[in-house]
Design a protein around this motif. Structure first.
Motif, short mmCIF file in Angstrom:
data_model
loop_
_atom_site.label_atom_id
_atom_site.label_comp_id
_atom_site.label_asym_id
_atom_site.label_seq_id
_atom_site.Cartn_x
_atom_site.Cartn_y
_atom_site.Cartn_z
N ASP A 1 4.74 8.68 -28.76
CA ASP A 1 3.53 10.18 -27.40
C ASP A 1 2.77 10.28 -27.90
N ARG A 2 2.92 10.68 -29.20
CA ARG A 2 1.73 11.53 -29.72
C ARG A 2 -0.17 11.24 -29.14
N ILE A 3 -0.87 12.12 -29.74
CA ILE A 3 -2.22 11.94 -29.20
C ILE A 3 -2.73 11.72 -30.36
N VAL A 4 -3.77 10.56 -30.16
CA VAL A 4 -4.45 10.45 -31.40
C VAL A 4 -5.75 10.60 -31.06
N GLN B 1 -12.21 17.01 -33.69
CA GLN B 1 -11.91 16.30 -32.80
C GLN B 1 -10.96 16.56 -32.28
N CYS B 2 -9.92 17.25 -32.43
CA CYS B 2 -8.68 17.04 -31.82
C CYS B 2 -9.02 17.87 -30.07
N TRP B 3 -9.87 18.31 -29.68
CA TRP B 3 -10.41 19.54 -29.56
C TRP B 3 -10.44 18.66 -27.85
N ALA B 4 -11.01 17.86 -28.07
CA ALA B 4 -11.94 17.60 -26.81
C ALA B 4 -10.20 16.78 -25.85
N PRO C 1 -7.94 19.83 -22.41
CA PRO C 1 -7.66 19.47 -20.72
C PRO C 1 -5.54 19.50 -20.70
N ASN C 2 -5.04 19.39 -21.73
CA ASN C 2 -3.85 19.01 -21.87
C ASN C 2 -3.00 20.48 -21.60
N ALA D 1 -1.08 22.13 -40.43
CA ALA D 1 -1.04 23.67 -40.55
C ALA D 1 -2.27 24.47 -40.52
N ALA D 2 -3.38 23.30 -41.17
CA ALA D 2 -4.16 24.34 -41.21
C ALA D 2 -5.37 23.53 -40.39
N ILE D 3 -5.24 22.51 -39.40
CA ILE D 3 -5.49 22.08 -38.29
C ILE D 3 -5.29 23.08 -36.92
N ALA D 4 -4.02 23.50 -37.27
CA ALA D 4 -3.73 24.72 -36.51
C ALA D 4 -4.08 25.85 -36.39
N PHE D 5 -4.28 26.44 -37.24
CA PHE D 5 -4.74 27.49 -38.05
C PHE D 5 -5.98 27.66 -36.95
N CYS D 6 -6.88 26.50 -37.77
CA CYS D 6 -8.32 26.41 -37.11
C CYS D 6 -7.98 26.76 -35.34
N ALA D 7 -7.39 25.90 -34.74
CA ALA D 7 -6.97 25.79 -33.47
C ALA D 7 -6.22 27.13 -32.77
N LYS D 8 -5.79 28.15 -33.34
CA LYS D 8 -5.73 29.27 -33.06
C LYS D 8 -6.90 30.09 -32.82
N LEU D 9 -7.89 29.65 -34.16
CA LEU D 9 -8.82 30.64 -33.60
C LEU D 9 -9.96 30.60 -32.73
N LYS D 10 -9.17 28.89 -32.53
CA LYS D 10 -10.48 28.49 -31.40
C LYS D 10 -10.28 28.80 -30.08
N LEU D 11 -9.03 28.55 -29.62
CA LEU D 11 -8.26 29.28 -28.51
C LEU D 11 -8.14 30.13 -28.49
N THR D 12 -8.63 31.25 -29.41
CA THR D 12 -8.80 32.77 -28.99
C THR D 12 -10.20 32.94 -28.79
#
Length: 211
Positions: free
Chosen positions: A20-23, A79-82, A86-87, A107-118
């Motif tokens: 069920d993961r999204i690649v 790469q994951c953002w698109a 929407p999810n 974990a590093a990607i998740a850290f960057c995602a927190k910044l992007k969501l901010t």
């Protein structure tokens, strides 16, 4: 300790191999809702041989936040953002927390995602980050700007002593950790003599320590 700690590692594992993961190209993430919170976990590089692909230590300046991060990890998040955006929009309701997690590079990607969501306007109080075996991601020169904006809040990294990846990139390269760090297990003195060990980086090791 966060009440979902074991659940977080289970979700990290799903980011590696769940059907069920999204690649997204070379990256992948797993997203679900549990207990009224949204959980997003990112896959990483569990095998140290993969780390030859993670030594892109170019810098990426995030102008809207005034901080600089590891370019390779930021590009992996992009790469994951698109697919991620929407999810999140479909699942998010005011008052929900978004829990971002990952193991190793994830974990590093998740850290960057927190910044992007901010940057995208999500309330900082709803964004929580829990990283396992995370490499250094933020430029040391950005530490003050990062903390002055309160971006360090709701941010924790877990490490097993003797995990070599949490020491990468090296401090002399200009990167740092700037959040609460919790050590899951200490190595006996006689094991420390032999230095850092790749087995201490495996997600199975982290799961065993929490179990």
């Amino acid at each position: 300790m966060f009440r979902y700690n074991k659940t977080l590692l289970d979700l990290c594992a799903k980011a590696y191999d769940s059907r069920d993961r999204i690649v997204c190209g070379n990256e992948a993430f797993y997203i679900t809702v549990l207990g009224g919170d949204i959980f997003v976990s990112f896959s990483g590089s569990d095998d140290l041989k993969d780390w030859k692909e993670n030594f892109n230590i170019e810098k990426r300046h995030i102008k809207k936040l005034g901080v600089t991060v590891h370019s390779g990890f930021w590009d992996s998040m992009r790469q994951c953002w698109a697919s991620l955006a929407p999810n999140l929009e479909a699942l998010y309701k005011p008052g929900m927390r978004i829990i971002l997690t990952g193991h190793s590079k994830g974990a590093a990607i998740a850290f960057c995602a927190k910044l992007k969501l901010t940057i995208e306007g999500y309330d900082a109080s709803c964004l929580h980050f829990y990283g396992f075996a995370q490499p250094r991601t933020l430029r040391a020169s950005s530490k003050k700007a990062y903390c002055d904006q309160g971006l360090h809040k709701n941010t924790t990294i877990y490490e097993v002593q003797g995990d070599p990846v949490v020491r990468l990139p090296r401090i002399y390269m200009g990167f740092t950790h700037v959040y609460e760090k919790k050590r899951l297990a200490k190595m006996p003195w006689y094991k420390r003599i032999f230095g850092l060990r790749a087995v201490n980086h495996k997600i199975e090791t982290y799961i065993a320590k929490f179990s």
